[in-house]
Design an enzyme around this catalytic site. Structure first.
Site, PDB file in Angstrom:
ATOM      1  N   CYS A  85       0.797  -1.236   0.000  1.00  0.00           N
ATOM      2  CA  CYS A  85       0.000   0.000   0.000  1.00  0.00           C
ATOM      3  C   CYS A  85       0.824   1.277   0.000  1.00  0.00           C
ATOM      4  CB  CYS A  85      -0.990   0.000   1.155  1.00  0.00           C
ATOM      5  SG  CYS A  85      -0.274   0.227   2.802  1.00  0.00           S
ATOM      6  N   HIS A 124      -2.413   1.190   7.266  1.00  0.00           N
ATOM      7  CA  HIS A 124      -2.754   1.280   5.844  1.00  0.00           C
ATOM      8  C   HIS A 124      -2.760   2.733   5.393  1.00  0.00           C
ATOM      9  CE1 HIS A 124      -4.429   0.434   1.964  1.00  0.00           C
ATOM     10  NE2 HIS A 124      -5.485   1.189   2.199  1.00  0.00           N
ATOM     11  N   ASP A 141      -7.736   4.948  -3.400  1.00  0.00           N
ATOM     12  CA  ASP A 141      -6.874   3.952  -2.772  1.00  0.00           C
ATOM     13  C   ASP A 141      -6.538   2.865  -3.785  1.00  0.00           C
ATOM     14  OD1 ASP A 141      -5.569   2.138  -1.198  1.00  0.00           O
ATOM     15  OD2 ASP A 141      -7.156   1.941   0.303  1.00  0.00           O
TER      16      ASP A 141
END
Length: 292
Positions: A85, A124, A141
């Site tokens: 991520c 995250h 995202d």
């Protein structure tokens, strides 16, 4: 303007100069408009999701991957690799800023399967994107390694369902301690024997900005801690228009657009390396062990 603000602008300008927009857009096969509007945001977001795989090969070797723009370009753009991520969303944020968007980095708690939001740390990275002419920001995202990930960004609006590239999402508010409102991203998932399916929480976040040093610390923790899920077993994901592929340890799962899934076991290192190259378009470093 304060000295701190001047310094922050200088850092962002330096990062932008080291980012190659043409090469990035070629990597994700984006040939559409290059302007700061909703259509471009959605299109580039989806192209990134389908163009660059999610993988944890560095963390599997207990190495925290670099988040510096030249290293992200070398790994995710100029080679047959992906990332997790922090890499994906840092790279994507650089692209969005070059295209004229204003981006705020957020830190979220992954809550899939959790009983309480507070039981999970903020590990995250997600993005809040301001779009010129739009009444409010969008949640974007491209780095959430799960079947419930956003394929297209969604407006930061609570209670409404949004559909993008075949997936359904909504944002809701959750009660929690603290002065900032807690947002939760939910994905609609089919449930065996239930025609209507159900909403499943993916991650929770507030709108407090997090900066590069914050993510450098958590990136090191997730990439090197022996208790991190990403240092324990192989985790590679790829999204195509008609399926979602996940290689988790020795289990390869293919989920079709209609929700049906097929699983098969990977038996040895040679097969794992071949699957990475052929199915995920990921070239694993020579000599590394892929399977426990």
């Amino acid at each position: 303007m304060s000295d701190i603000e001047h310094s922050e602008q200088g850092v962002r300008a330096g990062e932008s100069a080291e980012f190659e927009l043409d090469a990035y857009l070629e990597r994700i096969r984006w040939e559409g408009e290059r302007r700061a509007d909703v259509g471009t945001l959605r299109g580039v977001h989806l192209a990134h999701m389908r163009g660059i795989p999610f993988e944890n090969l560095d963390a599997l070797r207990r190495r925290a991957p670099s988040l510096e723009p030249p290293d992200l370009m070398a790994k995710l753009v100029h080679s047959r690799r992906g990332g997790y991520c922090y890499e994906h969303n840092t790279l994507f944020s650089l692209a969005l800023e070059r295209l004229g968007f204003q981006v705020t980095r957020l830190a979220a708690r992954v809550v899939v399967g959790a009983d309480r939001i507070e039981s999970r740390p903020r590990t995250h990275m997600a993005l809040l994107v301001d779009v010129p002419g739009e009444p409010g920001p969008y949640l974007a995202d491209v780095g959430f390694g799960a079947l419930g990930a956003l394929l297209e960004p969604v407006p930061l609006v609570a209670g409404e369902e949004f559909r993008g590239a075949g997936r359904r999402h909504r944002l809701v508010h959750a009660a929690h301690r603290g002065p900032l409102r807690m947002w939760v991203l939910e994905a609609h998932a089919p449930r065996q024997g239930e025609a209507r399916g159900h909403w499943q929480a993916q991650y929770a976040f507030t709108l407090e900005p997090f900066e590069k040093p914050d993510f450098e610390v958590v990136n090191w923790h997730v990439g090197t801690n022996p208790r991190s899920p990403f240092t324990q077993r192989l985790y590679v994901q790829r999204v195509t228009p008609d399926r979602h592929l996940l290689l988790h340890g020795r289990l390869l799962t293919e989920t079709r657009a209609d929700g049906t899934a097929r699983e098969r076991e990977v038996t040895d290192e040679a097969q794992a390396r071949r699957i990475l190259e052929e199915e995920f378009e990921v070239e694993a470093p020579e000599g590394m062990t892929l399977l426990p």
